[in-house]
Design a protein around this motif. Structure first.
Motif, mmCIF file in Angstrom:
data_model
loop_
_atom_site.group_PDB
_atom_site.id
_atom_site.type_symbol
_atom_site.label_atom_id
_atom_site.label_comp_id
_atom_site.label_asym_id
_atom_site.label_seq_id
_atom_site.Cartn_x
_atom_site.Cartn_y
_atom_site.Cartn_z
ATOM 1 N N MET A 1 30.573 43.129 48.337
ATOM 2 C CA MET A 1 31.596 42.980 47.324
ATOM 3 C C MET A 1 31.133 41.976 46.273
ATOM 4 S SD MET A 1 35.284 43.267 48.861
ATOM 5 C CE MET A 1 35.655 44.465 50.093
ATOM 6 N N PRO A 2 31.537 42.182 45.055
ATOM 7 C CA PRO A 2 31.133 41.270 43.992
ATOM 8 C C PRO A 2 31.662 39.862 44.215
ATOM 9 C CG PRO A 2 32.056 43.306 43.082
ATOM 10 C CD PRO A 2 32.282 43.332 44.557
ATOM 11 N N ALA A 3 30.897 38.873 43.763
ATOM 12 C CA ALA A 3 31.284 37.480 43.944
ATOM 13 C C ALA A 3 32.497 37.109 43.097
ATOM 14 C CB ALA A 3 30.112 36.572 43.600
ATOM 15 N N ALA A 4 32.733 37.825 41.994
ATOM 16 C CA ALA A 4 33.820 37.481 41.088
ATOM 17 C C ALA A 4 35.081 38.292 41.350
ATOM 18 C CB ALA A 4 33.364 37.685 39.650
ATOM 19 N N ALA A 5 35.348 38.598 42.613
ATOM 20 C CA ALA A 5 36.527 39.386 42.948
ATOM 21 C C ALA A 5 37.806 38.638 42.560
ATOM 22 C CB ALA A 5 36.551 39.688 44.443
ATOM 23 N N SER A 6 38.762 39.395 42.056
ATOM 24 C CA SER A 6 40.080 38.831 41.751
ATOM 25 C C SER A 6 40.978 38.980 42.961
ATOM 26 C CB SER A 6 40.713 39.574 40.572
ATOM 27 O OG SER A 6 39.984 39.353 39.399
ATOM 28 N N ALA A 7 41.952 38.105 43.075
ATOM 29 C CA ALA A 7 42.943 38.207 44.142
ATOM 30 C C ALA A 7 44.266 38.644 43.528
ATOM 31 C CB ALA A 7 43.101 36.874 44.854
ATOM 32 N N LEU A 8 44.818 39.719 44.080
ATOM 33 C CA LEU A 8 46.134 40.206 43.682
ATOM 34 C C LEU A 8 47.081 39.979 44.851
ATOM 35 C CD1 LEU A 8 45.030 43.658 42.238
ATOM 36 C CD2 LEU A 8 45.691 41.655 40.920
ATOM 37 N N THR A 9 48.356 39.782 44.550
ATOM 38 C CA THR A 9 49.358 39.607 45.600
ATOM 39 C C THR A 9 50.459 40.630 45.397
ATOM 40 O OG1 THR A 9 48.919 37.232 45.711
ATOM 41 C CG2 THR A 9 50.981 37.995 46.679
ATOM 42 N N TRP A 10 50.804 41.311 46.501
ATOM 43 C CA TRP A 10 51.910 42.266 46.493
ATOM 44 C C TRP A 10 52.943 41.828 47.519
ATOM 45 C CZ3 TRP A 10 54.332 45.274 50.136
ATOM 46 C CH2 TRP A 10 55.284 46.169 49.632
#
Length: 115
Positions: free
Chosen positions: A1-10
């Motif tokens: 996985m890319p190092a710059a992954a974003s975190a989303l919250t549901w």
């Protein structure tokens, strides 16, 4: 996985303010999606052809309320490399199912779930 992954919250702010499936579809390849509810989640979701981590947000134990013939969580590979991680979910009366839907490398990590 890319190092710059974003975190989303549901559930959370747009695009995660409607269904969990809408949030998954809005996530970019390599994102982390954290589920911030204990449930019950009466929804079947698909992760299709994108690398994604689906896990609980801190302090939550998400519960999918499926039906005997329902795939609560499905993940599909593609013609490009895909890594899907599903961790810390509880599925009652349903399944976690993964498929290779293409010719690319497909890695599915199913860890610490209760089905």
């Amino acid at each position: 996985m890319p190092a710059a992954a974003s975190a989303l919250t549901w559930p959370g702010p747009a695009p995660c303010n409607t269904t969990l499936q809408d949030c998954i579809e809005s996530a970019a390849d390599g994102d982390i999606l954290e589920v911030a509810t204990d449930g019950p989640i009466a929804e079947s979701v698909e992760i299709f052809a994108k690398s994604l981590t689906l896990r609980p947000a801190a302090g939550f134990t998400p519960v999918f309320e499926g039906m005997p013939s329902l795939d609560a969580i499905e993940a599909f590979g593609a013609d490009t490399p895909v890594t899907v991680r599903i961790e810390g979910m509880t599925v009652r009366g349903g399944l976690i199912r993964v498929y290779q839907g293409g010719s690319g490398l497909f890695q599915a990590i199913i860890d610490n779930n209760v089905v």
